[in-house]
Enzyme design. Structure first.
Site, PDB file in Angstrom:
ATOM      1  N   TYR A 142      -2.694   0.523   9.168  1.00 35.28           N
ATOM      2  CA  TYR A 142      -2.375   0.114   7.648  1.00 35.28           C
ATOM      3  C   TYR A 142      -0.977  -0.006   7.613  1.00 35.28           C
ATOM      4  CZ  TYR A 142      -2.737   0.539   2.416  1.00 35.28           C
ATOM      5  OH  TYR A 142      -2.723  -0.018   1.006  1.00 35.28           O
ATOM      6  N   LYS A 170      -4.418  -3.822   8.915  1.00 36.22           N
ATOM      7  CA  LYS A 170      -4.530  -4.241   7.531  1.00 36.22           C
ATOM      8  C   LYS A 170      -3.063  -4.580   6.953  1.00 36.22           C
ATOM      9  CE  LYS A 170      -5.786  -1.953   2.988  1.00 36.22           C
ATOM     10  NZ  LYS A 170      -4.504  -2.378   2.206  1.00 36.22           N
TER      11      LYS A 170
HETATM   12  O1  MN9 Z   1      -5.049  -2.595  -0.695  1.00 34.88           O
HETATM   13  C1  MN9 Z   1      -3.629  -3.338  -2.354  1.00 34.88           C
HETATM   14  N1  MN9 Z   1      -2.380  -2.934  -1.755  1.00 34.88           N
HETATM   15  C2  MN9 Z   1      -1.858  -2.314  -2.669  1.00 34.88           C
HETATM   16  C3  MN9 Z   1      -4.628  -3.540  -1.038  1.00 34.88           C
HETATM   17  O2  MN9 Z   1      -2.124  -1.865  -3.921  1.00 34.88           O
HETATM   18  C4  MN9 Z   1      -0.456  -1.678  -2.055  1.00 34.88           C
HETATM   19  C5  MN9 Z   1      -3.482  -4.957  -3.019  1.00 34.88           C
HETATM   20  O3  MN9 Z   1      -4.978  -5.245  -3.324  1.00 34.88           O
HETATM   21  C6  MN9 Z   1      -2.773  -4.801  -4.110  1.00 34.88           C
HETATM   22  O4  MN9 Z   1      -2.951  -3.778  -4.986  1.00 34.88           O
HETATM   23  C7  MN9 Z   1      -2.759  -6.179  -5.024  1.00 34.88           C
HETATM   24  C8  MN9 Z   1      -1.755  -6.394  -6.086  1.00 34.88           C
HETATM   25  O5  MN9 Z   1      -0.237  -6.272  -5.749  1.00 34.88           O
HETATM   26  O6  MN9 Z   1      -2.364  -7.350  -4.116  1.00 34.88           O
END
Ligand code: MN9
Length: 300
Positions: A142, A170
Site C-alpha cells: 500500500y 495499491k
Molecule cells: O483508498 C482512497 N485513498 C485515501 C483509496 O483516502 C487516502 C481514495 O479513494 C481517496 O479517498 C479518494 C479521494 O481523494 O481518491
C-alpha cells in the site's frame, strides 16, 4: 506466488475501499456494513478492500479490525475477492492480522509501510517479507506517500515488488509516471490505482483496477468510466471523471473521511461518524456537501 485470485483470474477491477460502520454508541455496526456491501455488489462492484484508510484502520483495535473483516467476508460470501489491509505499527501486529485474514479467507492482504519511525528500506522490506511468509497470502504493498510519509520512488518500489510473494501495488499516489514505470517493469504484477480522481488516466496507463473510497458512493460512475475506456470513448470517460472529481472536490473541502461518511448517510447508507480525533462536520459543510450531491444527481 502468482498474481491471481482463486479461479486463476488476475486480480483487478473496481473495488470499494470500505468504511468501517459504527453505531451511535461508537461500536462496530455490522448490520450497516452488510447493507452497504449488499447494495454495492448488486450495483456491480467487483471487490472489496477492508480496513484501509477509508476503514479508519489505525483508529480501530486489532480485535475490531478482525471482527470487521469477518463481517465483510460473510456478507460477500465468496462472490467477489476481498483484500484485507493488515498494515500496522509493528510487524508482530501486522502478522497477527494477516494470519487472521488468511484463516478468514481473503484473496490477498495489503499493508501500509510501518509508520512513525524513519525505517531504512531494508527494515521496511523485512516487514513485508515477514508478513508474506507468515500468512502465505499474496500481498499488495500500500503505497500512500501522503499519509505514510514514505516516498519510495521507482527504485524503492522496485525493491519491494521483488520480494517473493508480493503480488503488486495499491498505488495511492498522483504520480502516474512512477506507476507507468512499474507497470512496464512488472507486467505480471497487479496494480490498483488508489486515487479515484485519476481513474481514467491510471487505467489508460495500464492499472489493473482501482480501490476507491468514493466507489462506496457512486459505483455506477466508475463502472461507466471503465466501459467507456474499454470502448475507446475517451472523451466520454473524461466527462464522467470530471463529474466524479467535482463531487470529490465537494467532499475534500476540509477533512475528507467525515465528509464521505456524511455523503453515505445522505445516500441512505449510514455508517456512523468517523472516530476521534476526526470531528463532526459543521452545519455549513453539511449543507455544502448535500448541495453538491444534489447538483450531480447522487441524491434528490
Ligand atoms: O483508498 C482512497 N485513498 C485515501 C483509496 O483516502 C487516502 C481514495 O479513494 C481517496 O479517498 C479518494 C479521494 O481523494 O481518491
Amino acid at each position: 506466488m502468482v498474481a491471481v485470485e482463486k479461479g486463476g483470474r488476475k486480480l483487478g477491477g473496481i473495488f470499494a475501499a470500505l468504511p468501517t460502520a459504527f453505531g451511535h454508541d461508537g461500536a462496530l455496526d455490522p448490520e450497516a456494513l452488510r447493507r452497504l456491501i449488499a447494495s454495492l455488489m448488486s450495483r456491480g462492484v467487483e471487490g472489496f478492500y477492508v480496513g484501509g484508510s477509508t476503514g479508519e484502520c489505525f483508529l480501530l483495535s486489532e480485535r475490531e479490525r478482525m471482527e470487521s473483516l469477518e463481517t465483510v467476508l460473510k456478507a460477500v460470501g465468496g462472490k467477489v475477492p476481498v483484500v484485507a489491509h493488515v498494515g500496522s505499527l509493528s510487524t508482530k501486529s501486522a502478522i497477527e492480522l494477516a494470519r487472521h485474514a488468511a484463516q478468514a479467507g481473503v484473496a490477498a492482504v495489503s499493508a501500509t509501510p510501518p509508520l512513525y519511525f524513519s525505517y531504512e528500506l531494508d527494515e521496511i522490506a523485512s516487514y513485508y517479507q515477514d508478513i508474506v511468509q507468515s500468512c502465505g497470502l499474496p500481498l499488495l504493498v500500500y503505497n500512500i506517500p501522503a499519509f505514510s510519509g514514505r516516498n519510495f520512488g521507482i527504485q524503492g518500489l522496485t525493491r519491494l515488488l521483488n520480494i517473493p510473494g508480493v503480488l503488486g501495488l495499491k498505488h495511492t499516489s498522483m504520480n502516474l509516471h512512477e506507476m507507468e514505470r512499474i507497470r512496464a517493469a512488472f507486467p505480471a504484477k497487479v496494480i490498483f490505482s488508489g486515487y479515484d480522481e485519476i481513474f481514467v488516466a491510471a487505467t489508460a496507463l495500464g492499472a489493473d483496477g482501482m480501490i476507491g473510497s468514493t466507489v462506496n458512493l457512486m459505483p455506477e460512475l466508475f463502472i461507466a468510466m471503465r466501459t467507456q475506456i474499454r470502448e475507446g470513448n475517451i472523451a466520454e470517460a473524461q466527462k464522467i471523471q470530471h463529474i466524479v472529481n467535482s463531487i470529490i472536490e465537494g467532499l475534500a473541502d476540509g477533512s475528507f473521511f467525515p465528509a464521505l461518511k456524511y455523503a453515505l448517510d445522505l445516500s441512505g447508507f449510514s455508517c456512523g461518524a468517523c472516530r476521534k480525533p476526526f470531528q463532526p462536520l459543521s452545519e455549513q459543510r453539511k449543507t455544502a456537501i448535500a448541495a453538491r450531491l444534489v447538483e450531480y444527481g447522487l441524491i434528490k
